[in-house]
Design a protein around this motif. Structure first.
Motif, short mmCIF file in Angstrom:
data_model
loop_
_atom_site.label_atom_id
_atom_site.label_comp_id
_atom_site.label_asym_id
_atom_site.label_seq_id
_atom_site.Cartn_x
_atom_site.Cartn_y
_atom_site.Cartn_z
N LYS A 63 0.82 -1.22 0.00
CA LYS A 63 0.00 0.00 0.00
C LYS A 63 0.85 1.26 0.00
N GLY A 64 2.16 1.09 0.11
CA GLY A 64 3.06 2.24 0.15
C GLY A 64 3.83 2.39 -1.14
N ALA A 65 5.04 2.89 -1.00
CA ALA A 65 5.95 3.07 -2.14
C ALA A 65 7.03 2.01 -2.05
N LEU A 70 5.66 4.06 3.86
CA LEU A 70 4.36 4.64 4.21
C LEU A 70 3.19 3.66 4.04
N SER A 71 3.46 2.37 4.00
CA SER A 71 2.37 1.40 3.79
C SER A 71 1.45 1.28 5.00
N ASP A 72 1.89 1.71 6.16
CA ASP A 72 1.08 1.58 7.37
C ASP A 72 0.22 2.81 7.65
N GLN A 73 0.11 3.71 6.69
CA GLN A 73 -0.69 4.93 6.86
C GLN A 73 -2.16 4.62 6.58
N GLY A 74 -3.00 5.61 6.74
CA GLY A 74 -4.44 5.40 6.69
C GLY A 74 -5.08 5.30 5.32
N GLY A 75 -4.35 5.28 4.25
CA GLY A 75 -4.93 5.14 2.92
C GLY A 75 -4.71 6.34 2.03
N GLN A 77 -2.02 7.59 1.17
CA GLN A 77 -0.84 7.38 0.33
C GLN A 77 -1.20 6.79 -1.04
N ARG A 78 -2.33 6.07 -1.10
CA ARG A 78 -2.79 5.52 -2.39
C ARG A 78 -2.95 6.65 -3.41
N TYR A 79 -3.64 7.70 -3.01
CA TYR A 79 -3.91 8.81 -3.91
C TYR A 79 -2.66 9.68 -4.11
N PHE A 80 -1.86 9.82 -3.07
CA PHE A 80 -0.63 10.60 -3.15
C PHE A 80 0.33 9.98 -4.16
N PHE A 81 0.57 8.66 -4.05
CA PHE A 81 1.51 8.00 -4.96
C PHE A 81 0.95 7.89 -6.38
N LEU A 124 -5.07 2.32 -8.43
CA LEU A 124 -6.43 2.74 -8.78
C LEU A 124 -7.40 1.56 -8.77
N VAL A 125 -6.98 0.40 -9.26
CA VAL A 125 -7.88 -0.75 -9.39
C VAL A 125 -8.01 -1.54 -8.09
#
Length: 171
Positions: A63-65, A70-75, A77-81, A124-125
């Protein structure tokens, strides 16, 4: 009238010089997505298949980079990355158009473009990046799992560095 025709032909010629580089990026995206879909349909989450003494196939989600940063953040980061990948893609398209004749530079950019968009599609998917290539060595442990898009980005970055070193050495 002649000036107008020159502008049109220059424009169409520069867009046609982009086609090979966009084709390379499209091949990376296609290969990346086909391999990810295959692994998603074949494996359950965290399932491993040993291929050699140092390589496994495994279904992992990131879920991170890179390296799960940052995979343990609240979500968010999906839109940020995803936004970073799309912004980078736009900048890469500009660079490809401007430097379409520089082969190694454009190879590097095309590979990075394909990799960035391949992982953006995942975010995105699926809401995360699908990883499945797992290398390890004896007691040193496992390298973080990665995918074809990540591989293309790394190869592109290496080509970019080599191209820059060659350019500096020519001066």
């Amino acid at each position: 009238m002649a000036t107008k025709n020159r502008v049109v032909s220059k424009s169409s010629s520069s867009s046609s010089s982009l086609i090979p580089w966009l084709g390379i990026a499209a091949i990376v995206i296609l290969f990346d997505q086909i391999t990810k879909i295959t692994v998603l349909r074949t494996f359950r989450y965290a399932e491993e298949l040993a291929i050699t003494s140092f390589f496994n196939l495994v279904l992992a989600f990131n879920k991170g980079a890179a390296f799960s940063f940052l995979s343990d953040q609240g979500g968010w980061q999906r839109y940020f990355f995803t936004a970073i990948a799309l912004g980078a893609a736009g900048f890469i398209l500009y660079l490809l158009k401007k430097h379409a004749g520089q082969r190694m530079f454009c190879w590097a950019l095309a590979l990075i473009l394909g990799g960035a968009l391949g992982n953006a599609i995942d975010r995105l998917v699926y809401g995360h990046v699908v990883d499945f290539l797992d290398f390890h060595w004896k007691s040193w442990g496992h390298f973080p799992a990665f995918n074809i898009a990540d591989t293309a980005i790394c190869i592109g970055a290496a080509l970019f560095i080599i191209d820059e070193l060659r350019r500096v050495n020519k001066k």
